[in-house]
Scaffold this active site. Structure first.
Site, PDB file in Angstrom:
ATOM      1  N   THR B  26       0.853  -1.185   0.000  1.00 15.26           N
ATOM      2  CA  THR B  26       0.000   0.000   0.000  1.00 15.26           C
ATOM      3  C   THR B  26       0.888   1.233   0.000  1.00 15.26           C
ATOM      4  O   THR B  26       1.973   1.230   0.571  1.00 15.26           O
ATOM      5  CB  THR B  26      -1.028  -0.007   1.158  1.00 15.26           C
ATOM      6  N   CYS B  32      -2.536   7.583   8.079  1.00 15.45           N
ATOM      7  CA  CYS B  32      -3.132   6.249   7.995  1.00 15.45           C
ATOM      8  C   CYS B  32      -2.131   5.191   8.487  1.00 15.45           C
ATOM      9  O   CYS B  32      -0.934   5.423   8.500  1.00 15.45           O
ATOM     10  CB  CYS B  32      -3.519   5.919   6.552  1.00 15.45           C
ATOM     11  N   HIS B  49      -5.480  -0.753   4.949  1.00 16.36           N
ATOM     12  CA  HIS B  49      -5.023   0.645   4.971  1.00 16.36           C
ATOM     13  C   HIS B  49      -6.057   1.441   5.768  1.00 16.36           C
ATOM     14  O   HIS B  49      -7.085   1.856   5.235  1.00 16.36           O
ATOM     15  CB  HIS B  49      -4.902   1.140   3.531  1.00 16.36           C
TER      16      HIS B  49
END
Lengths: 214, 165
Positions: B26, B32, B49
């Site tokens: 990711t 995040c 994520h």
């Protein structure tokens, strides 16, 4: 809840005009500041998924220099001014008259950062004051913050508030380019203004401008 | 990290899984948190994520379970179980949760990175999944890639290059 069907053609046109007036004002301010002739493209207004948002400036991994500010008052949302790192460095060198500043590698000098921040302040301020005049509303921006990092890591801050109630964001994207740059090999000035109104706020904008919303 | 057919990509507020020889990645984690749950013996890994700490923050009915730490972990466990992995075999590695911006505002979004990390750790504890390693906090964005064959999580930042955790 916002989704792909949220905006009809009239609403799109109105938001485009908002981007047009805001970014037009901002481009003029920037142009004076860096003494370059700048041109802006017709704004694009889109309802995007978060992943589509992440792809807007070359993907989430792309290194960028960005100004980020939050908007409070009658209109709430987030605003970003995103530039390629090389371009931001160039602007800062021009503004400070120092040839050695660069955002390629940290540590960045405090002067370079605050020059870039001040540029963002002026440019974003012009965008928002045009908006405030047009809509006859109070627009209160926070002090801008500077981020030099991956585009995805930066732009995700603009999605936080929206993400609480939706999986889509409305984004008014206006690109600016250098007007006389016709050398294909050299990359021209390229920057993006992203205005991302919170869900309630885009409805508010449209109502203010006489467009009914769903 | 180049584009590669053998890499499963996971978008923001999303999750997926992969089996060796594939890897899972990711990109552009800021505040995040990327959560990897893996079973080395089966060479399988899931990645979420995560954007926000708690699904109680949701104002409408948003569909993406991976968006919130609490719902992401349990959904990722179920996803891996459906691929034949036992929850007891799972281990975790996490990265992200940076504080990219520093200014103060009325809302608490600027501290969202650390809060995401706390929430992810709490959820891992709840399901008794050992956290093997982490690269969290700081002020830099991260792109991560996990190899379920070796159990190595590769973390890339813009200015500090690559590291393995």
């Amino acid at each position: 809840m916002v989704n792909k069907e949220t905006l009809n053609q009239t609403a799109l046109d109105v938001l485009k005009e908002v981007g047009n007036i805001g970014a037009g004002n901002a481009a003029t301010a920037l142009s004076k500041l860096v003494k370059k002739r700048l041109q802006m493209k017709v704004p694009s207004v889109q309802v995007v998924t978060f992943n589509e948002m992440m792809e807007m400036v070359g993907g989430p991994d792309e290194s960028v220099a960005a100004i980020f500010l939050q908007i409070e008052g009658d209109l709430k949302g987030n605003m970003f001014f995103v530039l390629p790192i090389e371009q931001a460095s160039l602007f800062v060198r021009q503004l400070t008259g120092s040839v050695k500043f660069s955002f390629q590698e940290p540590p960045y000098s405090d002067i370079a950062l605050s020059a870039f921040q001040e540029m963002g302040n002026i440019v974003a301020g012009s965008y928002l004051s045009a908006l405030s005049d047009l809509l006859q509303i109070q627009v209160v921006p926070t002090v801008p913050d500077v981020g030099i990092d991956m585009f995805g890591a930066i732009i995700s801050y603009g999605l936080l508030e929206i993400s609480k109630e939706s999986d889509y964001a409305i984004v008014i994207d206006t690109e600016i380019i250098e007007s006389y740059s016709n050398h294909q090999s050299e990359s021209p000035i390229k920057g993006h203004f992203f205005l991302m109104p919170d869900t309630d706020s885009y409805r508010y904008i449209l109502t203010k401008l006489g467009v009914a919303t769903k | 990290m180049k584009t590669d057919e053998n890499v499963v990509k996971v978008g923001i507020a999303d999750m997926s899984y992969c089996k060796a020889p594939k890897k899972i990645r990711t990109s552009g984690l800021g505040s995040c948190v990327g959560v990897v749950l893996y079973d080395l013996s089966k060479q399988i890994a899931g990645l979420a994520h995560v954007m926000l700490p708690d699904s109680n923050l949701a104002k409408g009915k948003t569909m993406h379970k991976a968006k919130f730490a609490d719902t992401a972990i349990v959904t990722l466990i179920r996803l891996l179980e459906s691929k034949g992995v036992s929850q007891k075999q799972l281990k975790a590695k996490i990265a992200g949760g940076a504080q990219m911006f520093t200014f103060h505002t009325k809302n608490d979004h600027m501290r969202i990175g650390p809060r995401n990390v706390e929430a992810v750790k709490k959820a891992l504890q709840r399901y008794a999944i050992p956290l093997v390693s982490e690269d969290v906090g700081g002020t830099s964005g991260r792109t991560i890639e996990f190899n379920p064959e070796t159990g190595i999580l590769l973390v890339r930042t813009v200015n500090k290059g690559m590291k393995e955790i």
